[in-house]
Design a protein around this motif. Sequence first.
Motif: not given
Length: 99
Positions: A10-13, A39-42, A56-59
């Motif tokens: 994911h490039q953006v959290f 890529n985005v993560f929500t 936290f891992k995604r961040i």
Amino acid sequence: MDRKILPPQHQVFINFRGDELRKNFISHLVEALQRNEINVFTDKKEQKGENISNLFKRIEESKIAVAVFSKRYTESKWCLDELVKMKECADLGNLKMTY
């Protein structure tokens, strides 16, 4: 239509609080980023009350973190914990943050 394959990370959290944001501003933001092959993560698929370590891992995997503040943002312990983690990663130079 040929679409580039995006990298798996994911490039953006995106850190935010509330369904009112999720169904309006955040959905438009996510759509715009994805349209530009970002890529985005929500936390859309995360269960409330689950262990926050996955977030936290995604961040840590992200290159950029965006905190979207709202009236009730500070009522969420998860949002505040994520914000602290984002700040820690930014201080280490591993993440760019925007507010």
